[in-house]
Design an enzyme around this catalytic site. Sequence first.
Site, short mmCIF file in Angstrom:
data_model
loop_
_atom_site.label_atom_id
_atom_site.label_comp_id
_atom_site.label_asym_id
_atom_site.label_seq_id
_atom_site.Cartn_x
_atom_site.Cartn_y
_atom_site.Cartn_z
CB SER A 275 54.21 49.36 59.99
OG SER A 275 55.48 49.24 59.37
CE1 TYR B 141 55.07 54.90 59.50
CE2 TYR B 141 56.59 53.05 59.75
CZ TYR B 141 55.44 53.59 59.20
OH TYR B 141 54.68 52.83 58.36
#
Length: 679
Positions: free
Chosen positions: A556, A569
């Site tokens: 990400s 996350y």
Amino acid sequence: MADHPAADALLARSHRLGADPRNTNYAGGNTSAKGTATDPVTGGDVELMWVKGSGGDLGTLTGAGLAVLRLDRLRALTDVYPGVDREDEMVAAFDYCLHGKGGAAPSIDTAMHGLVEAPHVDHLHPDSGIALACAADGEKLTAECFGDTVVWVPWRRPGFQLGLDIAAVKEANPRAVGCVLGGHGITAWGDTSEECERNSLHIIRTAERFLAERGRPEPFGPVLDGYEPLPEAQRRERAAALAPYVRAVASQDRPQVGHFDDSETVLDFLARAEHPRLAALGTSCPDHFLRTKVRPLVLDLPPSVPTDEAVARLEELHAAYREEYAAYYAAHATPDSPAMRGADPAIVLVPGVGMFSFGKDKQTARVAGEFYVNAINVMRGAEAVSTYAPIEESEKFRIEYWALEEAKLRRMPEPKPLAGRVALVTGAGSGIGKAIARRLAAEGACVVVADLNGDNAAAVAEELGGPDKAVAVRADVTSEEQIEEAFRAAVLAFGGVDLVVNNAGISISKPLLETSAKDWDLQHDIMARGSFLVSREAARVMIAQRLGGDLVYIASKNAVFAGPNNIAYSAAKADQAHQVRLLAAELGEHGIRVNGVNPDGVVRGSGIFAGGWGAQRAAVYGVPEEKLGEFYAQRTLLKREVLPDHVAAAVFALTGGDLTHTTGLHVPVDAGVAAAFLR
């Protein structure tokens, strides 16, 4: 012209014959019908023949798969036939006999159908017929089985001369309804389509009964002590352990996709005393050995030996197999023979475990295995009433390295970039993972669709084309056992794994003070621990295969630059990003490349965003959830929204064959987020 009544009847007959594997093998044999049509030029009648063209399968034959030829021109070729030494030239001459445009290219068997004086002709490869054709005293047995209604034709390579031979046999034997072609198969004929089909089935079923009634019990000999099949669970575990090593054996010249078969037919053959002798004789029918190679590689150890001992012996046998195949090529090749295509086996037999078959794709591998099962049935039938005696190796070579076969191979389309590769994608039941699976399959890979939601995985696998293209596995990436089982399923389905995408993920958006240890553990278990477990199992398989490989992490933008309220996350994604670097450094010596993709703002079509992350992030940024994609796009340099297909494109770019010297790289797919530029 496929809507002519004769052609329609031919297609219907072909479908019925091709639907039953007892009648002919996949893509084996051909059928024809003759009839009168109107010549569009003269307005007069013209005699035509519709015949299955080169390639295709009787069970699924369509009008486009038929070649349509003028009978007068086809039969006139007998006047210019230059003899058996130059009979291959006649295939090109068939093109000058075609009627109209379109249709399939005429096959080598066209002469057989055109020269035989019968309105309808079937040429088939039934196991029962080939068993008689490959028996040492096949001519005598054919007469005993059929009397004078079916005639023996000695072995001759398919071609114009064989067509002349069969035509002469029919003319000399007016009571005959067909013939057994030595070392090859059967041909039948009839005045109507129904009669022809009836005669074909009469030959096949009569031969089946003859072999059953006349055959001795246990034609493969007694069961060898210690060679009995392992129990199913143990057998498949053993097969999965061996599969990557077997694939290495089959892929030294070029990567191959595999298929595993542990059917009763295979296991019984490998348990019997005569299997080494019979396997060494190889297959006989041209359709068989063109797909199975001249003979299989047979592991000469019982299933009780340790796996490492079996692997070592496989490598020894493989070296010997390659030497023997090279000698076979050298013994029979002529100066104008095509170059040797490779010396690896297409069939590997492991007693007590089963058969591994290989090909350029899953369908080819599966069909090769099916053909070897046909060969086992042929050997059983021949040994039951006589002795199995396939055609000479010199004749096998003439067909395997036939100029016409080589030309057919050259007409095949160029393989897709990922052809011959097996991919496993986690989290592939939806969103980004589904887009990746779809793209890899479109580029030629076989795909293992792994997902926690088994129903979603199954739906994606079906969408991608079913078992020859994709299989589904339910896998919780936090479970070592389920990951191991997923890879076992992958290697049993396709022989191994070459390309693994760590995509499974979850996201919970909370500020630090609201993030629980459970939130932290869940996200790290799935993305950090899960990726580690998947990569570890992938590396085991890839190292055993010795084919290199690709590991791709869908990390990400947050791995390098975090937004607010997502500590768990972002930390998990940073863990994944560093796994890329660590594994690239460790696995490079095995030819395994490890790279990452850093997406951002993938809202539409994303499983994570649909599962609540979108609403949470929209609340953080103070925008309506339905506007979140637009919001992310406007904060990028390119002002473009990122979609799952864009991430899939990056995965393909990393694995499609152009970036062969790239490892340890992270590719941003975020439309340009300056704060996330890699430094």
